[in-house]
Write a protein that holds these residues in place. Structure first.
Motif, PDB file in Angstrom:
ATOM      1  N   ILE A  61      36.986   4.728  53.167  1.00 36.51           N
ATOM      2  CA  ILE A  61      36.041   3.716  53.612  1.00 36.51           C
ATOM      3  C   ILE A  61      36.631   3.027  54.837  1.00 36.51           C
ATOM      4  N   VAL A  62      35.803   2.919  55.887  1.00 38.93           N
ATOM      5  CA  VAL A  62      36.294   2.457  57.191  1.00 38.93           C
ATOM      6  C   VAL A  62      35.470   1.284  57.706  1.00 38.93           C
ATOM      7  N   CYS A  63      36.165   0.303  58.263  1.00 40.01           N
ATOM      8  CA  CYS A  63      35.533  -0.764  59.040  1.00 40.01           C
ATOM      9  C   CYS A  63      36.446  -1.018  60.244  1.00 40.01           C
ATOM     10  N   ILE A  64      36.443  -2.209  60.768  1.00 37.65           N
ATOM     11  CA  ILE A  64      37.267  -2.491  61.944  1.00 37.65           C
ATOM     12  C   ILE A  64      38.686  -2.896  61.547  1.00 37.65           C
ATOM     13  N   GLY A  65      38.835  -4.067  60.919  1.00 41.23           N
ATOM     14  CA  GLY A  65      40.165  -4.618  60.661  1.00 41.23           C
ATOM     15  C   GLY A  65      40.810  -4.219  59.356  1.00 41.23           C
ATOM     16  N   ASN A  66      40.028  -3.650  58.433  1.00 43.83           N
ATOM     17  CA  ASN A  66      40.508  -3.245  57.111  1.00 43.83           C
ATOM     18  C   ASN A  66      41.048  -4.419  56.298  1.00 43.83           C
ATOM     19  N   ILE A  67      40.386  -5.581  56.471  1.00 42.85           N
ATOM     20  CA  ILE A  67      40.776  -6.729  55.649  1.00 42.85           C
ATOM     21  C   ILE A  67      39.587  -7.392  54.945  1.00 42.85           C
ATOM     22  N   CYS A  68      38.361  -7.013  55.293  1.00 42.90           N
ATOM     23  CA  CYS A  68      37.186  -7.626  54.653  1.00 42.90           C
ATOM     24  C   CYS A  68      36.302  -6.572  53.982  1.00 42.90           C
ATOM     25  N   ARG A  69      35.498  -5.892  54.797  1.00 37.02           N
ATOM     26  CA  ARG A  69      34.478  -4.999  54.251  1.00 37.02           C
ATOM     27  C   ARG A  69      35.038  -3.740  53.605  1.00 37.02           C
ATOM     28  N   SER A  70      35.878  -3.000  54.313  1.00 35.94           N
ATOM     29  CA  SER A  70      36.341  -1.727  53.744  1.00 35.94           C
ATOM     30  C   SER A  70      37.203  -1.913  52.496  1.00 35.94           C
ATOM     31  N   PRO A  71      38.098  -2.921  52.449  1.00 34.79           N
ATOM     32  CA  PRO A  71      38.822  -3.075  51.177  1.00 34.79           C
ATOM     33  C   PRO A  71      37.916  -3.552  50.043  1.00 34.79           C
ATOM     34  N   THR A  72      36.910  -4.367  50.363  1.00 36.11           N
ATOM     35  CA  THR A  72      35.962  -4.779  49.326  1.00 36.11           C
ATOM     36  C   THR A  72      35.271  -3.550  48.757  1.00 36.11           C
ATOM     37  N   ALA A  73      34.784  -2.684  49.629  1.00 36.07           N
ATOM     38  CA  ALA A  73      34.115  -1.461  49.178  1.00 36.07           C
ATOM     39  C   ALA A  73      35.089  -0.540  48.445  1.00 36.07           C
ATOM     40  N   GLU A  74      36.314  -0.442  48.950  1.00 35.08           N
ATOM     41  CA  GLU A  74      37.324   0.405  48.302  1.00 35.08           C
ATOM     42  C   GLU A  74      37.565  -0.036  46.861  1.00 35.08           C
ATOM     43  N   TYR A  75      37.827  -1.315  46.678  1.00 40.46           N
ATOM     44  CA  TYR A  75      38.155  -1.803  45.337  1.00 40.46           C
ATOM     45  C   TYR A  75      36.947  -1.777  44.413  1.00 40.46           C
ATOM     46  N   LEU A  76      35.763  -2.058  44.943  1.00 40.38           N
ATOM     47  CA  LEU A  76      34.552  -1.967  44.121  1.00 40.38           C
ATOM     48  C   LEU A  76      34.303  -0.522  43.682  1.00 40.38           C
ATOM     49  N   LEU A  77      34.378   0.417  44.630  1.00 40.27           N
ATOM     50  CA  LEU A  77      34.123   1.812  44.290  1.00 40.27           C
ATOM     51  C   LEU A  77      35.189   2.346  43.338  1.00 40.27           C
ATOM     52  N   ARG A  78      36.422   1.993  43.587  1.00 37.28           N
ATOM     53  CA  ARG A  78      37.501   2.433  42.697  1.00 37.28           C
ATOM     54  C   ARG A  78      37.254   1.920  41.276  1.00 37.28           C
ATOM     55  N   ASP A  79      36.816   0.671  41.173  1.00 39.74           N
ATOM     56  CA  ASP A  79      36.521   0.093  39.860  1.00 39.74           C
ATOM     57  C   ASP A  79      35.374   0.833  39.186  1.00 39.74           C
ATOM     58  N   ARG A  80      34.329   1.156  39.950  1.00 39.59           N
ATOM     59  CA  ARG A  80      33.153   1.833  39.397  1.00 39.59           C
ATOM     60  C   ARG A  80      33.445   3.282  39.013  1.00 39.59           C
ATOM     61  N   LEU A  81      34.439   3.883  39.667  1.00 36.72           N
ATOM     62  CA  LEU A  81      34.775   5.285  39.393  1.00 36.72           C
ATOM     63  C   LEU A  81      35.977   5.423  38.457  1.00 36.72           C
ATOM     64  N   ARG A  82      36.371   4.313  37.859  1.00 35.22           N
ATOM     65  CA  ARG A  82      37.544   4.326  36.968  1.00 35.22           C
ATOM     66  C   ARG A  82      37.400   5.441  35.936  1.00 35.22           C
ATOM     67  N   GLY A  83      38.465   6.210  35.784  1.00 31.19           N
ATOM     68  CA  GLY A  83      38.458   7.316  34.836  1.00 31.19           C
ATOM     69  C   GLY A  83      38.101   8.646  35.464  1.00 31.19           C
ATOM     70  N   ARG A  84      37.641   8.623  36.697  1.00 33.54           N
ATOM     71  CA  ARG A  84      37.323   9.876  37.400  1.00 33.54           C
ATOM     72  C   ARG A  84      38.503  10.273  38.277  1.00 33.54           C
ATOM     73  N   ALA A  85      38.520  11.522  38.671  1.00 40.59           N
ATOM     74  CA  ALA A  85      39.621  12.042  39.484  1.00 40.59           C
ATOM     75  C   ALA A  85      39.485  11.659  40.968  1.00 40.59           C
ATOM     76  N   THR A  86      38.378  11.069  41.360  1.00 36.86           N
ATOM     77  CA  THR A  86      38.156  10.707  42.764  1.00 36.86           C
ATOM     78  C   THR A  86      39.122   9.612  43.194  1.00 36.86           C
ATOM     79  N   THR A  87      39.763   9.809  44.354  1.00 37.58           N
ATOM     80  CA  THR A  87      40.612   8.773  44.914  1.00 37.58           C
ATOM     81  C   THR A  87      39.845   8.073  46.031  1.00 37.58           C
ATOM     82  N   VAL A  88      40.058   6.781  46.142  1.00 35.69           N
ATOM     83  CA  VAL A  88      39.361   5.960  47.127  1.00 35.69           C
ATOM     84  C   VAL A  88      40.390   5.168  47.913  1.00 35.69           C
ATOM     85  N   GLY A  89      40.275   5.217  49.235  1.00 31.81           N
ATOM     86  CA  GLY A  89      41.152   4.450  50.109  1.00 31.81           C
ATOM     87  C   GLY A  89      40.341   3.835  51.229  1.00 31.81           C
TER      88      GLY A  89
END
Length: 144
Positions: A7-35
């Motif tokens: 997940i990409v944005c400009i500074g990697n301190i607001c939008r992309s980490p929010t999306a990263e952590y939300l998606l990682r939480d929603r995919l918990r237990g799956r083999a998909t890695t999110v960064g």
């Protein structure tokens, strides 16, 4: 199947980490890695305090996040790249032709909706961005 999502944005301190952590939480237990990474990352910086607070209010701890600069290796390793704005798609295409065809707006399933940058704005801007990110993550979750 998408095994690695970036997940990409400009500074990697607001939008992309929010999306990263939300998606990682929603995919918990799956083999998909999110960064996540930034096109012009504030490298090494933690998540913005307002973005981190909103995640924490929803039971997600993003305190371990540190911003990182997007690079060619991250692009090549990703099966799917999600961005916040159309300009990010254009930047990715200029940076790496390998990103084309694997990069989409996070809001693709909501009519290619963009997520405006809340950086240095008030809590309302962060809450709006959070809601848009949450909707985008929920929609992508169905396709992962």
């Amino acid at each position: 199947m998408f095994d690695k999502v970036l997940i990409v944005c400009i500074g990697n301190i607001c939008r992309s980490p929010t999306a990263e952590y939300l998606l990682r939480d929603r995919l918990r237990g799956r083999a998909t890695t999110v960064g996540s990474a930034g096109l012009a990352a504030l490298e090494g910086k933690p998540i913005d305090p307002l973005a981190g607070a909103l995640l924490a209010e929803h039971g997600i701890d993003a305190s371990a996040h540190r911003a990182r600069q997007l690079d060619g290796d991250a692009i090549l390793a990703a099966d799917l790249i999600l961005v916040m704005q159309r300009a990010h798609l254009a930047s990715l295409a200029r940076y790496s032709p390998h990103a084309v065809g694997r990069a989409f707006l996070l809001g693709k399933w909501q009519g290619d909706r963009e997520v405006p940058d809340p950086y240095r704005k008030d809590r309302d801007a962060f809450e709006r961005a959070y809601r848009l990110i949450e909707a985008g993550v929920a929609a992508w979750q169905q396709h992962l």
